[in-house]
Design a protein around this motif. Structure first.
Motif, PDB file in Angstrom:
ATOM      1  N   PRO A   1       0.807  -1.230   0.000  1.00  0.00           N
ATOM      2  CA  PRO A   1       0.000   0.000   0.000  1.00  0.00           C
ATOM      3  C   PRO A   1       0.836   1.273   0.000  1.00  0.00           C
ATOM      4  N   ILE A   2       2.025   1.223   0.590  1.00  0.00           N
ATOM      5  CA  ILE A   2       2.901   2.401   0.601  1.00  0.00           C
ATOM      6  C   ILE A   2       3.302   2.762  -0.832  1.00  0.00           C
ATOM      7  N   HIS A   3       3.567   1.741  -1.646  1.00  0.00           N
ATOM      8  CA  HIS A   3       3.939   1.996  -3.035  1.00  0.00           C
ATOM      9  C   HIS A   3       2.733   2.485  -3.842  1.00  0.00           C
ATOM     10  N   LEU A   4       1.548   1.995  -3.503  1.00  0.00           N
ATOM     11  CA  LEU A   4       0.353   2.443  -4.209  1.00  0.00           C
ATOM     12  C   LEU A   4       0.113   3.938  -4.023  1.00  0.00           C
ATOM     13  N   ASP A   5       0.491   4.465  -2.856  1.00  0.00           N
ATOM     14  CA  ASP A   5       0.269   5.892  -2.582  1.00  0.00           C
ATOM     15  C   ASP A   5       0.985   6.792  -3.585  1.00  0.00           C
ATOM     16  N   ARG A   6       2.050   6.271  -4.222  1.00  0.00           N
ATOM     17  CA  ARG A   6       2.789   7.079  -5.204  1.00  0.00           C
ATOM     18  C   ARG A   6       1.908   7.499  -6.370  1.00  0.00           C
ATOM     19  N   PHE A   7       0.890   6.699  -6.667  1.00  0.00           N
ATOM     20  CA  PHE A   7       0.071   6.927  -7.854  1.00  0.00           C
ATOM     21  C   PHE A   7      -1.153   7.796  -7.586  1.00  0.00           C
ATOM     22  N   THR A   8      -1.468   8.032  -6.314  1.00  0.00           N
ATOM     23  CA  THR A   8      -2.682   8.770  -5.994  1.00  0.00           C
ATOM     24  C   THR A   8      -2.549  10.239  -6.382  1.00  0.00           C
ATOM     25  N   GLY A   9      -3.669  10.840  -6.720  1.00  0.00           N
ATOM     26  CA  GLY A   9      -3.689  12.240  -7.136  1.00  0.00           C
ATOM     27  C   GLY A   9      -4.743  12.455  -8.203  1.00  0.00           C
ATOM     28  N   VAL A  10      -4.740  13.637  -8.770  1.00  0.00           N
ATOM     29  CA  VAL A  10      -5.701  13.989  -9.812  1.00  0.00           C
ATOM     30  C   VAL A  10      -4.955  14.180 -11.126  1.00  0.00           C
ATOM     31  N   TYR A  11      -5.430  13.516 -12.176  1.00  0.00           N
ATOM     32  CA  TYR A  11      -4.843  13.597 -13.507  1.00  0.00           C
ATOM     33  C   TYR A  11      -5.894  14.187 -14.439  1.00  0.00           C
ATOM     34  N   ALA A  12      -5.479  15.129 -15.275  1.00  0.00           N
ATOM     35  CA  ALA A  12      -6.467  15.877 -16.063  1.00  0.00           C
ATOM     36  C   ALA A  12      -6.094  15.942 -17.537  1.00  0.00           C
ATOM     37  N   ALA A  13      -7.129  16.012 -18.365  1.00  0.00           N
ATOM     38  CA  ALA A  13      -7.045  16.272 -19.800  1.00  0.00           C
ATOM     39  C   ALA A  13      -8.220  17.172 -20.134  1.00  0.00           C
ATOM     40  N   PRO A  14      -8.247  17.774 -21.334  1.00  0.00           N
ATOM     41  CA  PRO A  14      -9.366  18.673 -21.667  1.00  0.00           C
ATOM     42  C   PRO A  14     -10.739  18.028 -21.551  1.00  0.00           C
ATOM     43  N   SER A  15     -10.838  16.724 -21.805  1.00  0.00           N
ATOM     44  CA  SER A  15     -12.144  16.077 -21.825  1.00  0.00           C
ATOM     45  C   SER A  15     -12.562  15.460 -20.506  1.00  0.00           C
ATOM     46  N   ALA A  16     -11.611  15.240 -19.595  1.00  0.00           N
ATOM     47  CA  ALA A  16     -11.946  14.504 -18.375  1.00  0.00           C
ATOM     48  C   ALA A  16     -10.906  14.736 -17.289  1.00  0.00           C
ATOM     49  N   ARG A  17     -11.289  14.374 -16.045  1.00  0.00           N
ATOM     50  CA  ARG A  17     -10.380  14.378 -14.904  1.00  0.00           C
ATOM     51  C   ARG A  17     -10.480  13.011 -14.243  1.00  0.00           C
ATOM     52  N   ILE A  18      -9.342  12.520 -13.758  1.00  0.00           N
ATOM     53  CA  ILE A  18      -9.300  11.221 -13.097  1.00  0.00           C
ATOM     54  C   ILE A  18      -8.712  11.406 -11.708  1.00  0.00           C
ATOM     55  N   SER A  19      -9.500  11.094 -10.696  1.00  0.00           N
ATOM     56  CA  SER A  19      -9.037  11.152  -9.317  1.00  0.00           C
ATOM     57  C   SER A  19      -8.664   9.742  -8.882  1.00  0.00           C
ATOM     58  N   VAL A  20      -7.372   9.520  -8.595  1.00  0.00           N
ATOM     59  CA  VAL A  20      -6.874   8.190  -8.252  1.00  0.00           C
ATOM     60  C   VAL A  20      -6.632   8.119  -6.742  1.00  0.00           C
ATOM     61  N   SER A  21      -7.232   7.136  -6.098  1.00  0.00           N
ATOM     62  CA  SER A  21      -7.053   6.913  -4.666  1.00  0.00           C
ATOM     63  C   SER A  21      -6.726   5.452  -4.417  1.00  0.00           C
ATOM     64  N   ALA A  22      -6.135   5.168  -3.243  1.00  0.00           N
ATOM     65  CA  ALA A  22      -5.776   3.795  -2.894  1.00  0.00           C
ATOM     66  C   ALA A  22      -6.886   3.157  -2.065  1.00  0.00           C
ATOM     67  N   ARG A  23      -7.128   1.879  -2.350  1.00  0.00           N
ATOM     68  CA  ARG A  23      -8.115   1.123  -1.589  1.00  0.00           C
ATOM     69  C   ARG A  23      -7.615  -0.302  -1.470  1.00  0.00           C
TER      70      ARG A  23
END
Length: 276
Positions: free
Chosen positions: A177-199
């Motif tokens: 899970p510690i390594h998964l936290d590296r990927f969390t955050g918000v990623y954006a493009a003109p058409s959409a936004r992706i909010s990545v969280s760990a579960r």
């Protein structure tokens, strides 16, 4: 293929085409709203073709630009450029590589195909060409688990003919899970936004499409299971098989700045707890 047809709300330009369907709340198929397709035109949902039209186009590509009637439609040079590998990856679900406007697919046993797929809400199109056998695969569907149906056709019908099959997907791995936290955050493009969280031992990507025809953003949640340090399998609603997605451009803290999601680059937004 990407057209909406028939029914009480059909427009003249969509006459004689199959209507798209999606699973309804009751589990029964429901018609896709007309506006969902109108919004995508002209670059996305505007072009329309029948199987016969695509068969004629396939004949041109398989003959290096010459139609069945013997007329040259495309130059030999440009036709071959469309079959040339220009960009590889970054995730091999949609295509192993990209040609000039084409998707290139590497199957097992060295079998290579090219073509282009297309999907809009309730409609799916799969197009594969194989020069050595002069074969064309054309699949048009207006509902159901389209990817699973196409996969069955590839493996049961064409794999024996071509001597190869679509490469199997990698299996998920355990990631701390510690390594998964590296990927969390918000990623954006003109058409959409992706909010990545760990579960737990996976990631959850909340994909918000900003350009819905109704004007209100729509969001879907997608599970992301790790298969390597940068590749994840995404399980989408109404799909039988997951899709590979890749995180890219890692900084010195091993946090990615880009998420390549469904073939598009989403850039990390700087903010609290995110890479600057």
């Amino acid at each position: 293929m990407d057209g909406y047809v028939g029914g009480p709300h059909a427009l003249p330009e969509y006459a004689n085409f199959a209507e798209g369907h999606v699973p309804g709340k009751s589990g029964k198929p429901e018609l896709v709203p007309l506006t969902s397709h109108r919004f995508l035109a002209p670059a996305g949902g505007g072009p329309m073709a029948r199987v016969g039209d695509m068969s004629a186009f396939a004949a041109v590509m398989l003959s290096d630009g010459v139609s069945r009637s013997g007329n040259r439609v495309l130059s030999r040079r440009w036709t071959r450029l469309m079959k040339t590998r220009w960009v590889t990856g970054p995730a091999a679900t949609f295509a192993s590589a990209w040609g000039l406007g084409t998707m290139l697919h590497d199957w097992t046993n060295g079998v290579s195909l090219y073509g282009h797929d297309g999907v809009v809400l309730g409609q799916s199109f799969f197009f594969r060409l194989h020069d050595p056998s002069q074969s064309a695969i054309i699949i048009m569907l207006n509902g159901g688990l389209a990817d699973g149906f196409a996969e069955d056709v590839f493996r049961r019908v064409f794999a024996p003919i071509l001597g190869g099959a679509p490469a199997p997907l990698p299996q998920p791995i355990d990631m701390d899970p510690i390594h998964l936290d590296r990927f969390t955050g918000v990623y954006a493009a003109p058409s959409a936004r992706i909010s990545v969280s760990a579960r737990g031992k996976a990631l959850i990507a909340a994909y918000t499409f900003l350009g819905s025809a109704a004007g209100d953003p729509t969001t879907m949640e997608v599970d992301l299971a790790p298969v390597s340090d940068d590749l994840f399998l995404a399980s989408f609603p109404n799909r039988r098989s997951p899709l590979l997605q890749r995180f890219q451009d890692f900084d010195d803290r091993q946090r990615p700045h880009v998420l390549n999601f469904r073939g598009r680059a989403f850039h990390r937004e700087a903010g609290i707890g995110q890479a600057q």
